[in-house]
Design a protein around this motif. Structure first.
Motif, short mmCIF file in Angstrom:
data_model
loop_
_atom_site.label_atom_id
_atom_site.label_comp_id
_atom_site.label_asym_id
_atom_site.label_seq_id
_atom_site.Cartn_x
_atom_site.Cartn_y
_atom_site.Cartn_z
N TRP A 95 0.80 -1.14 -0.09
CA TRP A 95 -0.14 0.12 -0.18
C TRP A 95 0.86 1.29 -0.08
O TRP A 95 2.15 1.01 0.33
N LEU A 96 0.31 2.42 -0.33
CA LEU A 96 0.88 3.65 -0.67
C LEU A 96 -0.04 4.71 -0.41
O LEU A 96 -1.08 4.70 -0.66
N GLY A 97 0.34 5.83 0.60
CA GLY A 97 -0.42 6.82 1.00
C GLY A 97 0.26 8.04 0.84
O GLY A 97 1.37 8.21 1.09
N PHE A 98 -0.67 9.13 0.43
CA PHE A 98 -0.08 10.51 0.36
C PHE A 98 -0.96 11.34 0.96
O PHE A 98 -2.32 11.16 1.00
N GLY A 99 -0.65 12.36 1.77
CA GLY A 99 -1.43 13.20 2.51
C GLY A 99 -1.02 14.97 2.64
O GLY A 99 0.36 15.10 2.19
N ILE A 100 -1.89 15.50 2.76
CA ILE A 100 -1.71 17.13 2.88
C ILE A 100 -1.94 17.31 4.41
O ILE A 100 -3.03 17.22 4.83
N SER A 101 -0.88 17.62 5.09
CA SER A 101 -0.95 17.76 6.52
C SER A 101 -0.80 19.11 7.10
O SER A 101 -0.06 20.07 6.73
N GLU A 102 -1.51 19.41 8.12
CA GLU A 102 -1.54 20.91 8.73
C GLU A 102 -0.40 21.13 9.39
O GLU A 102 0.42 22.23 9.20
N ALA A 103 0.46 20.12 10.12
CA ALA A 103 1.72 20.33 10.68
C ALA A 103 2.93 19.75 10.39
O ALA A 103 4.02 19.89 10.66
N GLY A 104 2.54 18.61 9.32
CA GLY A 104 3.67 17.74 8.88
C GLY A 104 3.84 16.52 9.61
O GLY A 104 4.56 15.60 9.34
N GLY A 105 2.50 16.01 10.26
CA GLY A 105 2.58 14.44 10.82
C GLY A 105 1.34 13.99 10.68
O GLY A 105 0.59 14.49 9.61
N MET A 106 0.86 13.06 11.46
CA MET A 106 -0.54 12.28 10.96
C MET A 106 -1.65 13.09 11.82
O MET A 106 -2.67 12.90 10.91
N THR A 107 -1.38 13.68 12.69
CA THR A 107 -2.66 14.59 13.14
C THR A 107 -3.27 15.55 12.14
O THR A 107 -2.56 16.43 11.46
#
Length: 603
Positions: free
Chosen positions: A113-125
């Motif tokens: 699997w592979l995930g890409f995210g737009i993060s508010e602070a640079g982490g998972m939260t």
């Protein structure tokens, strides 16, 4: 925005599960590119060759060429993985935007699997993410996280559309292309804002990958950085050209041969006095100079260890010999992975030396060493560019909320709480003119949940800078992603911080283990006012500062749960709420247990 259930998803799925992709036609050892005409490629193919450290990445290069990623996506960045023992691991991100959509192409060394995210602070939260699994290679999962850091599927139908995918188990890569509206009006999606200007913070992004069949904990198979979705050209070259044009010289504020401890995380402060700056070639003068840019310096090979750093300024020319860093009370620069240099507009500068300029600096670096590596020597820091040329305007830094910790010693309060600092309109009236804010930074510490900074005019909130999910370990100072805005005389500000202190042991103070609540506004023209004989006031507003016109009020309240903190992201999407099935033949206003032929009012 509610999605129609009749949307047809068009996907081209190329899944090579049983045989390795053919060798890439790109020849990374020469400028000649396989059997294609050289002019078909941009110079960015050189960057693609360097992705994954150039190790065993033929599968990626074949996809890069055969799927015409090089033609369809003019921008790219490589996010280095977090495992220092596997420098060849990371994620290659390619993208473009048009008037409606953002398009991405993502590749990583994985088979599950592979995930890409737009993060508010640079982490998972507080992250908006899209997930791809090899076991379901014909679709994507549109997901998000809140405080729980576990991906939740969006309430609405997916906003991300799969364009193509390629899974090569033997080659060891997953690659996919996808598109999404720039703004979906969905509280479980992050909008993509215009970040073409280097004064607008870039979008923080993350990636994670794994070999398991389902999405699971990634461990060190993760990467983070930032993307200017609207950026064009080479940002580093653009910055350097501006410095060549505007600066007279530079000085480096670096950790010199610092040994990173064998511990998971540590904050280390390095001080640079006025004499230290002069020793590096900064002009020895009492005349005012100007800072015109900042450039991050992260030692090659140490990217996985340098988490972020903050530069604080002091109007005192020396370094303190005590642990009390109260003299460094103005933030002047903050860096986190993926950010490039910051160049001020040609007509602006930040004050250095002279009567009101910064005389000394402190760089606090957050080091991360999760695998407890030994013998890591670091020389990371920041390069300050300066000029003796007088600028048309000077940048000022207005601090509001509680910048002097007027609430020092006040308990945060056990459980969920709200703390509000209101800066009165009299403070902006004191200036008597409009100022333009270029950047807004918000700041709390370890138990922060959410922070907002509202601008109020005529009793109405006209703008609010928010960090919906605070994550101190990722970025101690958060730049709000927005364009410039104007502050007029008579405007007031309301800075609100929400905390979760389960044990009830935290109070307001200077240490990272204590709490703060403040905002910093980079604005121009800089304002310094005389408020008494020999007393000059560098514009700021705070609680208990002893100056009535700019003294902020303070109040706090206990809250029942995080549902009461007013978040606008990662909240239920009411437009997609589940509606219970209703029998169309049953009148909802009639009780089925009551005989309609019996008058209930007759005994």
């Amino acid at each position: 925005m509610k999605k129609s259930s009749n949307v047809i998803l068009f996907s081209i799925v190329l899944v090579g599960l049983n045989s390795r992709s053919s060798s890439a036609l790109i020849d990374c050892s020469t400028p000649t590119i396989g059997n294609r005409i050289k002019e078909d490629f941009t110079s960015d193919h050189v960057a693609a060759c360097a992705h994954f450290k150039g190790i065993d990445h033929d599968t990626y290069l074949a996809w890069y060429e055969n799927s015409e990623v090089f033609l369809n996506y003019p921008n790219q960045v490589y996010l280095q993985g977090s495992d220092p023992d596997r420098p060849e691991d990371g994620a290659a991100i390619h993208w473009k935007v048009d008037n409606e959509y953002v398009y991405i192409a993502v590749a990583a060394r994985a088979t599950g699997w592979l995930g890409f995210g737009i993060s508010e602070a640079g982490g998972m939260t507080g992250t908006d993410m899209v997930l791809f699994t090899a076991s379901q290679a014909d679709k994507l999962v549109d997901a998000y996280t809140g405080d729980e850091r576990v991906p939740q599927t969006d309430d609405c139908e997916p906003d991300w559309e799969l364009v193509s995918s390629n899974v090569d188990r033997l080659g060891g890569f997953i690659m996919f292309e996808a598109k999404r509206l720039l703004n979906t009006d969905d509280p479980q999606d992050k909008p993509i804002v215009d970040d073409a200007s280097t004064l607008v913070p870039a979008h923080r992004v993350i990636a994670a990958w794994g070999d398991s069949e389902e999405v699971g904990y990634h461990g060190l198979n993760r990467a983070r950085g930032s993307i200017r979705f609207y950026g064009v050209g080479n940002e580093a070259a653009t910055f350097q050209a501006a410095m060549n044009r505007n600066s007279q010289g530079s000085v480096d504020l670096q950790a010199l041969n610092y040994t990173v401890p064998e511990t998971d995380t540590i904050y280390k402060a390095f001080c640079f006095s006025r004499q230290d700056l002069i020793n590096q070639g900064l002009a020895d003068t009492n005349e005012p100079l100007n800072i015109v840019g900042w450039e991050p310096l992260v030692e090659t090979g140490n990217e996985a260890y340098v988490h972020h750093y903050v530069v604080m300024g002091s109007t005192q020319p020396f370094c303190s010999n005590t642990t009390d860093d109260d003299m460094f009370n103005e933030m002047v620069y903050v860096w986190a992975p993926g950010e490039e240099g910051v160049a001020f507009p040609d007509f602006l500068g930040a004050p250095l030396f002279g009567e009101n300029g910064f005389q000394a600096f402190e760089v606090e670096i957050h080091y991360n060493n999760p695998t407890l590596q030994q013998g890591i020597i670091d020389n990371s820091g920041v390069r300050l560019y300066w000029t003796s040329e007088q600028k048309q305007q000077q940048i000022g830094i207005m601090s509001i909320g509680d910048p002097l910790i007027g609430a020092f010693g006040q308990p945060v309060g056990q459980g969920i709480s709200r703390h509000v600092f209101e800066c009165p309109a009299s403070c902006s009236n004191l200036i008597g003119q409009e100022v333009t804010v270029l950047r807004e930074y918000l700041h709390m510490h370890e138990v922060g949940l959410r922070i907002t900074n509202e601008q109020i005019r005529g009793g109405e909130v006209i703008r609010s800078g928010n960090v919906e999910h605070w994550e101190f370990d990722q970025n101690g100072n958060a730049a709000v992603q927005q364009g410039e805005f104007v502050v007029e005389p008579g405007d007031s500000f309301r800075t609100t911080c929400y905390y979760n202190d389960p044990e009830g042991t935290r109070s307001f103070g200077l240490a990272s283990s204590e709490e703060m609540c403040m905002a910093f506004l980079y604005y121009y023209p800089r304002q310094v006012k005389s408020i008494g004989p020999g007393i000059e006031f560098s514009w700021f507003c705070g609680h208990n500062i002893g100056f009535e016109a700019c003294d902020a009020t303070y109040k706090k309240a206990s809250l029942e749960s995080t549902d009461d903190i007013g978040r606008e992201y990662a909240v239920p999407n009411e437009q997609c709420a589940v509606v219970p099935d209703v029998d169309p033949d049953v009148d909802p206003d009639v009780d089925p247990d009551v005989d309609p032929d019996v008058d209930p009012d007759v005994d």
